[in-house]
Design a protein around this motif. Structure first.
Motif, PDB file in Angstrom:
ATOM      1  N   LEU A 318      52.017  25.778  58.914  1.00  0.00           N
ATOM      2  CA  LEU A 318      52.595  24.904  57.932  1.00  0.00           C
ATOM      3  C   LEU A 318      52.498  25.749  56.496  1.00  0.00           C
ATOM      4  CD1 LEU A 318      53.441  22.162  57.136  1.00  0.00           C
ATOM      5  CD2 LEU A 318      51.198  21.290  57.095  1.00  0.00           C
ATOM      6  N   THR A 320      52.465  24.610  52.831  1.00  0.00           N
ATOM      7  CA  THR A 320      52.326  23.250  52.258  1.00  0.00           C
ATOM      8  C   THR A 320      53.263  23.293  50.991  1.00  0.00           C
ATOM      9  OG1 THR A 320      50.554  24.090  51.053  1.00  0.00           O
ATOM     10  CG2 THR A 320      50.263  22.743  53.017  1.00  0.00           C
ATOM     11  N   THR A 322      56.501  23.842  51.013  1.00  0.00           N
ATOM     12  CA  THR A 322      57.688  23.048  51.306  1.00  0.00           C
ATOM     13  C   THR A 322      57.620  22.084  52.321  1.00  0.00           C
ATOM     14  OG1 THR A 322      58.100  24.850  53.225  1.00  0.00           O
ATOM     15  CG2 THR A 322      58.782  25.303  51.006  1.00  0.00           C
ATOM     16  N   GLY A 323      56.466  22.107  53.104  1.00  0.00           N
ATOM     17  CA  GLY A 323      56.044  21.060  54.197  1.00  0.00           C
ATOM     18  C   GLY A 323      56.727  21.412  55.485  1.00  0.00           C
ATOM     19  N   LYS A 324      57.319  22.483  55.442  1.00  0.00           N
ATOM     20  CA  LYS A 324      58.143  23.149  56.523  1.00  0.00           C
ATOM     21  C   LYS A 324      57.079  24.291  57.203  1.00  0.00           C
ATOM     22  CE  LYS A 324      61.899  21.051  55.945  1.00  0.00           C
ATOM     23  NZ  LYS A 324      62.352  20.152  56.496  1.00  0.00           N
ATOM     24  N   ALA A 325      57.144  24.325  58.680  1.00  0.00           N
ATOM     25  CA  ALA A 325      56.472  25.093  59.318  1.00  0.00           C
ATOM     26  C   ALA A 325      57.143  26.503  60.075  1.00  0.00           C
ATOM     27  CB  ALA A 325      55.448  24.506  60.540  1.00  0.00           C
ATOM     28  N   GLN A 327      57.481  29.004  62.840  1.00  0.00           N
ATOM     29  CA  GLN A 327      57.380  28.854  64.313  1.00  0.00           C
ATOM     30  C   GLN A 327      57.426  30.187  64.996  1.00  0.00           C
ATOM     31  OE1 GLN A 327      59.913  26.217  66.434  1.00  0.00           O
ATOM     32  NE2 GLN A 327      58.175  25.753  67.900  1.00  0.00           N
TER      33      GLN A 327
ATOM     34  N   LEU B 109      52.863  16.509  54.682  1.00  0.00           N
ATOM     35  CA  LEU B 109      52.787  18.026  54.921  1.00  0.00           C
ATOM     36  C   LEU B 109      53.039  18.920  53.857  1.00  0.00           C
ATOM     37  CD1 LEU B 109      54.909  17.622  58.464  1.00  0.00           C
ATOM     38  CD2 LEU B 109      52.409  17.704  58.216  1.00  0.00           C
ATOM     39  N   ASN B 110      53.639  18.449  53.038  1.00  0.00           N
ATOM     40  CA  ASN B 110      53.796  19.165  51.734  1.00  0.00           C
ATOM     41  C   ASN B 110      52.694  18.825  50.557  1.00  0.00           C
ATOM     42  OD1 ASN B 110      54.696  16.688  50.918  1.00  0.00           O
ATOM     43  ND2 ASN B 110      56.520  17.487  50.020  1.00  0.00           N
ATOM     44  N   TYR B 121      53.689  15.658  62.773  1.00  0.00           N
ATOM     45  CA  TYR B 121      54.051  17.025  62.825  1.00  0.00           C
ATOM     46  C   TYR B 121      54.777  17.421  64.248  1.00  0.00           C
ATOM     47  CZ  TYR B 121      53.074  21.902  62.288  1.00  0.00           C
ATOM     48  OH  TYR B 121      53.156  23.252  61.817  1.00  0.00           O
ATOM     49  N   TRP B 122      54.663  16.738  65.326  1.00  0.00           N
ATOM     50  CA  TRP B 122      54.898  17.064  66.764  1.00  0.00           C
ATOM     51  C   TRP B 122      56.576  17.153  66.450  1.00  0.00           C
ATOM     52  CZ3 TRP B 122      51.710  17.183  71.551  1.00  0.00           C
ATOM     53  CH2 TRP B 122      50.406  17.302  71.276  1.00  0.00           C
ATOM     54  N   PRO B 123      57.360  18.111  66.721  1.00  0.00           N
ATOM     55  CA  PRO B 123      58.726  17.944  66.863  1.00  0.00           C
ATOM     56  C   PRO B 123      59.440  17.626  68.190  1.00  0.00           C
ATOM     57  CG  PRO B 123      58.161  20.313  67.292  1.00  0.00           C
ATOM     58  CD  PRO B 123      56.713  19.599  67.108  1.00  0.00           C
ATOM     59  N   TYR B 124      58.622  17.401  69.254  1.00  0.00           N
ATOM     60  CA  TYR B 124      59.328  16.881  70.518  1.00  0.00           C
ATOM     61  C   TYR B 124      58.382  16.161  71.152  1.00  0.00           C
ATOM     62  CZ  TYR B 124      62.004  21.239  69.577  1.00  0.00           C
ATOM     63  OH  TYR B 124      62.856  22.263  68.903  1.00  0.00           O
ATOM     64  N   ASN B 181      59.435  14.528  62.649  1.00  0.00           N
ATOM     65  CA  ASN B 181      59.344  16.079  62.018  1.00  0.00           C
ATOM     66  C   ASN B 181      60.161  17.201  62.764  1.00  0.00           C
ATOM     67  OD1 ASN B 181      58.523  17.790  60.083  1.00  0.00           O
ATOM     68  ND2 ASN B 181      56.634  18.781  61.312  1.00  0.00           N
ATOM     69  N   ASP B 183      62.872  18.575  62.510  1.00  0.00           N
ATOM     70  CA  ASP B 183      63.661  19.544  61.751  1.00  0.00           C
ATOM     71  C   ASP B 183      62.529  20.586  60.701  1.00  0.00           C
ATOM     72  OD1 ASP B 183      66.051  18.969  62.844  1.00  0.00           O
ATOM     73  OD2 ASP B 183      66.286  17.527  61.238  1.00  0.00           O
ATOM     74  N   GLY B 184      61.401  20.171  61.122  1.00  0.00           N
ATOM     75  CA  GLY B 184      60.215  20.771  60.299  1.00  0.00           C
ATOM     76  C   GLY B 184      59.852  22.249  60.480  1.00  0.00           C
ATOM     77  N   PHE B 185      60.803  22.992  61.467  1.00  0.00           N
ATOM     78  CA  PHE B 185      60.215  24.337  61.964  1.00  0.00           C
ATOM     79  C   PHE B 185      61.650  25.164  61.780  1.00  0.00           C
ATOM     80  CE2 PHE B 185      57.537  21.207  63.981  1.00  0.00           C
ATOM     81  CZ  PHE B 185      56.273  21.733  63.996  1.00  0.00           C
ATOM     82  N   TYR B 186      60.955  26.276  61.373  1.00  0.00           N
ATOM     83  CA  TYR B 186      61.920  27.591  61.239  1.00  0.00           C
ATOM     84  C   TYR B 186      61.237  28.814  61.985  1.00  0.00           C
ATOM     85  CZ  TYR B 186      59.203  28.586  56.986  1.00  0.00           C
ATOM     86  OH  TYR B 186      58.395  28.743  56.298  1.00  0.00           O
ATOM     87  N   PRO B 187      62.104  29.751  62.455  1.00  0.00           N
ATOM     88  CA  PRO B 187      61.754  30.928  63.005  1.00  0.00           C
ATOM     89  C   PRO B 187      60.875  31.721  62.212  1.00  0.00           C
ATOM     90  CG  PRO B 187      63.899  30.761  63.370  1.00  0.00           C
ATOM     91  CD  PRO B 187      63.461  29.746  62.517  1.00  0.00           C
TER      92      PRO B 187
END
Lengths: 459, 198
Positions: A318, A320, A322-325, A327, B109-110, B121-124, B181, B183-187
């Motif tokens: 995470l 913080t 941006t609040g995005k994580a 992966q 989260l931000n 937080y959990w995406p699925y 959340n 859409d809260g993740f990116y590779p």
């Protein structure tokens, strides 16, 4: 000449007498004699240099406090006088124990130990006492999510199934019939140094960074096993599942599996230790510890990631700001750490010290390690112990003459991609305060004028 | 050509070819798929362990569960570690020092006081089902039946205001759940360009 010479000068008469008695001693080996005593024979030159009490290394003072064999009077007698008997030799220069058909243990005087976390979900490697690059198996860090299972290797099986032509089941003995491969590799928990990202409250190298260790791993390459089962078109991910209570599972891209992954059954020349995955585990060189699934029982080939708990709610980073994580951040980036001198030690006085530590990168071999003793104003190249192995701990060394004034010791690693270990300030500015995984900021140790070494935040 | 000569030629030909063939198989590594070790995994072998569940619903078993049933199972099996209100428990006498909070934390989260829960937080939703099935409760992992896991999933998601308390969770409805959340993740986007600072 240094103010604090190491060791003691030996009188010529002592040397002569020792030579005279060599013959006698040699014969004595085959004669019965008094039993070897267990008296403490710590070396004065190291007194106080290492952390005292619970944190691994024992010192004579700690030994005394805990009601050891020595009397207070004996403790201040110089080692030579204490150790010599009438012949001039130490009392242990006598017939020792004979060989036994057993599993050897270290000297009873050695007390270096792992340090378990509250709750017992992990234990930390005593990096401050490390030498060379190999972590003894008994000191390899532990991290588990529902304890260490007691697995009967004769009954354990690995199943490979899913998008394959021929699902297979393997015992440990089956795996041992395949061509084998061995590699010396670090395994580092991506949560390592997590507290160091926020504070300098962890006193020792062990407490702050002890979730990394290096072993020689032996097993079968995944590419060999996957060739046996036959991967179907469209296969892209492999679910790896452990047989522990947490049934820990992770999705691994098939490219990594075909590149350098292995199913290991041996660690440092013997069966893997229970806490490190007995009887078999996945080894993914350079990738975060959690995905090197221990107690491996199942590999399922699929076309998409499985999105298990350990790659969604945990082991994602995470940011913080941006609040995005982030992966699937598997690679452990370049990192280094001075292990001596390090937190909670005390240098006995000014003079020569060899600064030493460990560096590693999951992306590429270590190119160089630099050391500063003035908090980063000037950096010096450290020497790297050969062989410098990719994706393994690398031992670095730097000669230092301490002048007795306050000093800030730091190291920074660069790998062959040109990546340089960042500062804490850089990471905080880039990621905010949240990164609890993959923290690899530079570690600072302060040596105070009285020789005490402590963990400090980088200036 | 005499019969005898033919026999000799044939004999030489056989002797010169056969041993070479055998030798070629006996030296070096077989390579490829030619290691006849292990045993085929049977359907029963695989079914006993193949319990993982993916976001698209692959692996979800038959069965269903309601909020009411989930509330009861939660009170019996989960509340001691995760708290009566799913708020989490910190207690060194519990396994792992207690269980994490399952709900709350949206919008954090931000911030420096980020709180990562199933709700925030959990995406699925599939991950929740998958994890409970295989790893919970902590002291008896794998002991819950599919109906019970569906019920617990419904209960936790409803307490987190993600699904209504009237919903029924099953293999059809669970993959349709939209987590807050998702859409809260990116590779992985590392490495950052790190500059030398000397």
């Amino acid at each position: 000449m240094d103010d604090n010479p190491i060791g003691e000068a030996v009188a010529e008469a002592d040397v002569e007498r020792a030579l005279e008695q060599a013959q006698e001693k040699c014969e004595a080996v085959f004669r019965p004699g008094p039993r070897q005593t267990n008296e403490q024979s710590d070396c004065d030159c190291k007194e106080g240099m290492f952390p005292q009490g619970k944190l691994g290394t024992s010192s004579r003072r700690a030994f005394l406090r805990s009601g050891g064999l020595l009397t207070a009077a004996a403790a201040i007698v110089p080692v030579k006088a204490l150790a010599q008997d009438a012949s001039g030799d130490a009392p242990w220069s006598m017939p020792g124990r004979i060989a036994k058909s057993d599993y050897g243990t270290r000297a009873s005087f050695e007390k270096v130990a792992r340090l378990a976390s509250f709750g017992g979900t992990s234990s930390l490697t005593p990096l401050q006492a490390s030498t060379g690059i190999i972590t003894p198996s008994g000191l390899h860090f532990e991290r588990h999510h529902n304890g260490v299972p007691t697995i009967d290797s004769a009954q354990h099986r690995l199943i490979i199934h899913g998008m394959v032509d021929k699902p297979m089941k393997y015992s440990v003995e089956d795996l041992k019939r395949f061509p084998s491969t061995s590699r010396i590799l670090f395994v580092e928990c991506s949560g390592n140094s997590n507290a160091a990202s926020r504070s300098a409250s962890q006193k020792t190298a062990q407490e702050a960074h002890g979730l990394t260790s290096t072993s020689e791993w032996t097993g079968v390459k995944l590419s060999t096993l996957l060739a046996q089962v036959g991967i179907k078109d469209g296969a892209a991910w492999v679910l790896a599942e452990g047989s522990d209570g947490a049934m820990l599972s992770r999705s691994v891209p098939i490219d990594k599996m075909l590149d350098d992954a292995m199913v290991a059954y041996a660690q440092n020349g013997e069966a893997i230790r229970p806490e490190n995955g007995y009887p078999m585990r996945l080894i993914l060189p350079g990738w975060e510890g959690n995905i090197n699934v221990k107690w491996l029982r199942r590999l399922k080939i699929g076309d998409k990631p499985f999105m298990t708990r350990e790659e969604t709610s945990k082991y994602t980073d995470l940011i913080t700001l941006t609040g995005k994580a982030r992966q699937f951040s598997w690679v452990m980036e370049a990192k280094s750490l001075i292990t001596f001198p390090s937190g909670d030690m005390r240098l006995p006085g000014k003079g020569f010290y060899e600064i030493t530590g460990l560096a590693w990168s999951g992306r590429a071999p270590i190119e160089r390690v630099e050391v500063t003793t003035d908090g980063g104003r000037t950096w010096h190249l450290a020497s790297l112990q050969e062989p410098v192995l990719p994706k393994a701990h690398v031992r670095f060394r730097f000669p230092w003459h301490w002048d007795g004034s306050e000093a800030i010791l730091e190291s920074r690693a660069t790998d062959q991609t040109g990546y340089v270990q960042p500062t804490k300030a850089f990471l905080t500015a880039t990621e905010g305060v949240g990164p609890t995984y993959h923290y690899n900021g530079i570690q600072s140790w302060k040596v105070a004028a009285d020789g005490s070494v402590s963990n400090v935040l980088q200036a | 050509m005499s019969f005898k000569l033919k026999s000799v030629i044939l004999g030489v030909a056989v002797l010169s070819v056969l041993p070479l063939t055998v030798w070629a198989q006996q030296t070096g590594y077989p390579g490829g798929a030619d290691y006849p070790f292990g045993t085929p995994a049977s359907k029963a072998d695989i079914e006993a362990w193949d319990k993982d569940v993916r976001p698209d619903g692959m692996g979800l078993p038959a069965g269903s569960g309601s909020y009411k049933a989930g509330a009861q199972i939660y009170a019996e099996q989960c509340a001691s570690c995760h708290g009566a209100k799913l708020e989490g428990v910190r207690d060194q006498n519990l396994p792992q020092g207690g269980g994490p909070a399952l709900i709350g934390g949206r919008g954090t989260l931000n911030t420096p006081k980020f709180k990562q829960t199933v709700e925030s937080y959990w995406p699925y939703a599939s991950t929740l089902f998958d994890y409970i099935t295989r790893a919970m409760p902590y002291t008896a992992p794998g002991s819950l039946k599919p109906d019970e896991v569906y019920a617990l999933t419904e209960f936790i998601l409803a307490e987190g205001n993600i699904v209504p308390k009237t919903a029924v969770m099953d293999a059809k409805s669970l993959p349709k759940v939209q987590m807050p959340n998702k859409d809260g993740f990116y590779p992985d986007n590392r490495p950052y360009p790190v500059k030398r600072y000397d």
